[in-house]
Design an enzyme around this catalytic site. Sequence first.
Site, PDB file in Angstrom:
ATOM      1  N   GLN A 106       0.845  -1.195   0.000  1.00 59.58           N
ATOM      2  CA  GLN A 106       0.000   0.000   0.000  1.00 59.58           C
ATOM      3  C   GLN A 106       0.887   1.254   0.000  1.00 59.58           C
ATOM      4  O   GLN A 106       0.387   2.364  -0.059  1.00 59.58           O
ATOM      5  CB  GLN A 106      -0.893   0.020   1.247  1.00 59.58           C
ATOM      6  CG  GLN A 106      -1.862  -1.134   1.316  1.00 59.58           C
ATOM      7  CD  GLN A 106      -2.476  -1.264   2.702  1.00 59.58           C
ATOM      8  OE1 GLN A 106      -3.483  -0.645   3.017  1.00 59.58           O
ATOM      9  NE2 GLN A 106      -1.859  -2.065   3.550  1.00 59.58           N
ATOM     10  N   HIS A 124      -1.657   1.453  -4.205  1.00 62.21           N
ATOM     11  CA  HIS A 124      -2.086   2.850  -4.067  1.00 62.21           C
ATOM     12  C   HIS A 124      -1.263   3.817  -4.912  1.00 62.21           C
ATOM     13  O   HIS A 124      -1.330   5.025  -4.708  1.00 62.21           O
ATOM     14  CB  HIS A 124      -2.053   3.269  -2.590  1.00 62.21           C
ATOM     15  CG  HIS A 124      -3.069   2.534  -1.758  1.00 62.21           C
ATOM     16  ND1 HIS A 124      -3.042   2.487  -0.386  1.00 62.21           N
ATOM     17  CD2 HIS A 124      -4.152   1.798  -2.134  1.00 62.21           C
ATOM     18  CE1 HIS A 124      -4.063   1.756   0.057  1.00 62.21           C
ATOM     19  NE2 HIS A 124      -4.738   1.324  -0.984  1.00 62.21           N
ATOM     20  N   CYS A 132      -1.040  12.310 -16.465  1.00 66.48           N
ATOM     21  CA  CYS A 132      -1.625  13.491 -17.102  1.00 66.48           C
ATOM     22  C   CYS A 132      -3.155  13.443 -16.969  1.00 66.48           C
ATOM     23  O   CYS A 132      -3.780  12.433 -17.295  1.00 66.48           O
ATOM     24  CB  CYS A 132      -1.222  13.560 -18.577  1.00 66.48           C
ATOM     25  SG  CYS A 132      -1.956  14.996 -19.403  1.00 66.48           S
ATOM     26  N   CYS A 152       2.354  18.033 -18.692  1.00 66.27           N
ATOM     27  CA  CYS A 152       2.638  16.812 -19.442  1.00 66.27           C
ATOM     28  C   CYS A 152       3.553  17.131 -20.624  1.00 66.27           C
ATOM     29  O   CYS A 152       3.300  18.084 -21.365  1.00 66.27           O
ATOM     30  CB  CYS A 152       1.313  16.226 -19.934  1.00 66.27           C
ATOM     31  SG  CYS A 152       1.504  14.775 -20.982  1.00 66.27           S
ATOM     32  N   GLY A 192       3.002  -4.156   8.990  1.00 66.19           N
ATOM     33  CA  GLY A 192       2.969  -2.695   9.133  1.00 66.19           C
ATOM     34  C   GLY A 192       1.750  -2.019   8.559  1.00 66.19           C
ATOM     35  O   GLY A 192       1.838  -0.891   8.080  1.00 66.19           O
ATOM     36  N   ASN A 218       3.659  -6.473  13.523  1.00 67.45           N
ATOM     37  CA  ASN A 218       3.214  -5.120  13.853  1.00 67.45           C
ATOM     38  C   ASN A 218       3.416  -4.929  15.362  1.00 67.45           C
ATOM     39  O   ASN A 218       3.123  -5.843  16.121  1.00 67.45           O
ATOM     40  CB  ASN A 218       1.712  -4.988  13.511  1.00 67.45           C
ATOM     41  CG  ASN A 218       1.244  -3.559  13.399  1.00 67.45           C
ATOM     42  OD1 ASN A 218       1.480  -2.758  14.307  1.00 67.45           O
ATOM     43  ND2 ASN A 218       0.586  -3.231  12.308  1.00 67.45           N
ATOM     44  N   PRO A 219       3.900  -3.783  15.794  1.00 66.88           N
ATOM     45  CA  PRO A 219       4.061  -3.586  17.242  1.00 66.88           C
ATOM     46  C   PRO A 219       2.717  -3.522  17.963  1.00 66.88           C
ATOM     47  O   PRO A 219       2.652  -3.723  19.174  1.00 66.88           O
ATOM     48  CB  PRO A 219       4.791  -2.247  17.366  1.00 66.88           C
ATOM     49  CG  PRO A 219       5.109  -1.783  15.999  1.00 66.88           C
ATOM     50  CD  PRO A 219       4.367  -2.628  15.014  1.00 66.88           C
ATOM     51  N   ALA A 236       8.960  -4.232  12.199  1.00 67.98           N
ATOM     52  CA  ALA A 236       9.097  -5.081  11.014  1.00 67.98           C
ATOM     53  C   ALA A 236      10.551  -5.482  10.765  1.00 67.98           C
ATOM     54  O   ALA A 236      10.845  -6.663  10.552  1.00 67.98           O
ATOM     55  CB  ALA A 236       8.528  -4.350   9.799  1.00 67.98           C
TER      56      ALA A 236
HETATM   57  P1  OAD Z   1      -1.447   3.178   8.844  1.00 70.61           P
HETATM   58  O1  OAD Z   1      -0.777   4.444   9.201  1.00 70.61           O
HETATM   59  O2  OAD Z   1      -2.923   3.126   8.891  1.00 70.61           O
HETATM   60  O3  OAD Z   1      -0.920   2.005   9.824  1.00 70.61           O
HETATM   61  C1  OAD Z   1       0.453   1.836  10.061  1.00 70.61           C
HETATM   62  C2  OAD Z   1       0.632   0.567  10.874  1.00 70.61           C
HETATM   63  O4  OAD Z   1       2.009   0.343  11.027  1.00 70.61           O
HETATM   64  C3  OAD Z   1       0.026   0.612  12.280  1.00 70.61           C
HETATM   65  O5  OAD Z   1      -0.740  -0.554  12.513  1.00 70.61           O
HETATM   66  C4  OAD Z   1       1.258   0.638  13.195  1.00 70.61           C
HETATM   67  O6  OAD Z   1       1.033  -0.044  14.420  1.00 70.61           O
HETATM   68  C5  OAD Z   1       2.278  -0.093  12.337  1.00 70.61           C
HETATM   69  N1  OAD Z   1       3.689   0.201  12.616  1.00 70.61           N
HETATM   70  C6  OAD Z   1       4.245   1.347  13.101  1.00 70.61           C
HETATM   71  N2  OAD Z   1       5.580   1.219  13.185  1.00 70.61           N
HETATM   72  C7  OAD Z   1       5.886  -0.032  12.735  1.00 70.61           C
HETATM   73  C8  OAD Z   1       7.099  -0.775  12.583  1.00 70.61           C
HETATM   74  N3  OAD Z   1       8.288  -0.241  12.885  1.00 70.61           N
HETATM   75  N4  OAD Z   1       7.017  -2.026  12.084  1.00 70.61           N
HETATM   76  C9  OAD Z   1       5.819  -2.575  11.760  1.00 70.61           C
HETATM   77  N5  OAD Z   1       4.653  -1.928  11.903  1.00 70.61           N
HETATM   78  C10 OAD Z   1       4.681  -0.677  12.373  1.00 70.61           C
HETATM   79  O7  OAD Z   1      -0.883   2.725   7.413  1.00 70.61           O
HETATM   80  P2  OAD Z   1      -1.531   1.764   6.316  1.00 70.61           P
HETATM   81  O8  OAD Z   1      -2.247   0.622   6.942  1.00 70.61           O
HETATM   82  O9  OAD Z   1      -0.478   1.474   5.321  1.00 70.61           O
HETATM   83  O10 OAD Z   1      -3.603   5.352   1.435  1.00 70.61           O
HETATM   84  O11 OAD Z   1      -2.590   2.748   5.646  1.00 70.61           O
HETATM   85  C11 OAD Z   1      -3.324   2.308   4.550  1.00 70.61           C
HETATM   86  C12 OAD Z   1      -3.582   3.456   3.613  1.00 70.61           C
HETATM   87  O12 OAD Z   1      -4.212   4.526   4.315  1.00 70.61           O
HETATM   88  C13 OAD Z   1      -2.342   4.096   3.024  1.00 70.61           C
HETATM   89  O13 OAD Z   1      -1.840   3.391   1.912  1.00 70.61           O
HETATM   90  C14 OAD Z   1      -2.826   5.458   2.638  1.00 70.61           C
HETATM   91  C15 OAD Z   1      -3.686   5.794   3.836  1.00 70.61           C
HETATM   92  O14 OAD Z   1      -4.735   6.661   3.619  1.00 70.61           O
HETATM   93  C16 OAD Z   1      -3.415   6.252   0.436  1.00 70.61           C
HETATM   94  O15 OAD Z   1      -2.654   7.169   0.504  1.00 70.61           O
HETATM   95  C17 OAD Z   1      -4.225   5.975  -0.764  1.00 70.61           C
END
Ligand code: OAD
Length: 246
Positions: A106, A124, A132, A152, A192, A218-219, A236
């Site tokens: 993502q 994403h 463009c 563009c 993560g 995930n922590p 991670a």
């Molecule tokens: P989030 O910010 O929602 O979640 C991040 C996750 O990473 C949380 O569950 C944390 O506990 C975990 N985390 C933090 N530090 C970590 C580490 N060192 N190792 C492992 N895990 C850790 O991010 P996403 O789930 O990726 O979309 O969010 C999904 C989407 O929401 C993104 O792609 C973005 C956002 O809106 C778009 O931009 C389209």
Amino acid sequence: MSLSQLQEKIGIVKEKLRKAGSVTVLTGAGLSADSGIPTFRGAEGLWKNFRAEELATPEAFLKDSGLVWGWYDWRRTIIAAKEPNAGHYMIAELEKLFSRFHLITQNVDGLHEKAGSTNPIELHGNIWKVRCTRCGQISFNFDVPVKIPPECRSCGGLLRPHIVWFGESLEPENLEKSYAALANSDLMFVIGTSGVVQPAASFAGMARSRGAFLVEINPEETAISEVMDIALQGKAGEILQLIVNS
Ligand code: OAD
């Protein structure tokens, strides 16, 4: 989780890895946290300080493309100075061990490829790509800052970030590739991600229903922890090194 519990769980995961013929990895913003890139939903997360509807929707871009580009440029500036961390490198190592391996991310930062992963499915989009709004052509743009307004090269139209914004559909090709991977995984790592953004949030459940063994790294506990077979609590990079390197 105590150290001995963690070691026991890692032992089970390594055994599953030894027996697996196909592996899928799904990553989210937490993987890049140790590279110094902000996540979205943590205490310091981007969506705590910025309003998604003003910056990450097609309506916001129509209303004020300069504002939206300013925000993406700020993020590009942060990301440009960052390097992959151990987690990215371990995933690239894991890929070399399996002929049937799929990486679905993502993340838009491009760090998987920088670490050596080949062909990650970037659900994403990618912050280094532009599209463009007139002719639809997609190209790389590594200018930091971007020339405003970005135009563009082919048709002079206004370029937008090649990112899937809220309210937009994912590219069908990426979804098809993801579903194919999920349907054929012996083992899936979910790393993560908070597991709240669809459709990625449903991917683990889909893989499990087709027989995959699920491992979360995930922590924190997440919205999808309960579908996991094993949840490894920790960063991670640290956990992946224990699984892949030791
Ligand atoms: P989030 O910010 O929602 O979640 C991040 C996750 O990473 C949380 O569950 C944390 O506990 C975990 N985390 C933090 N530090 C970590 C580490 N060192 N190792 C492992 N895990 C850790 O991010 P996403 O789930 O990726 O979309 O969010 C999904 C989407 O929401 C993104 O792609 C973005 C956002 O809106 C778009 O931009 C389209």
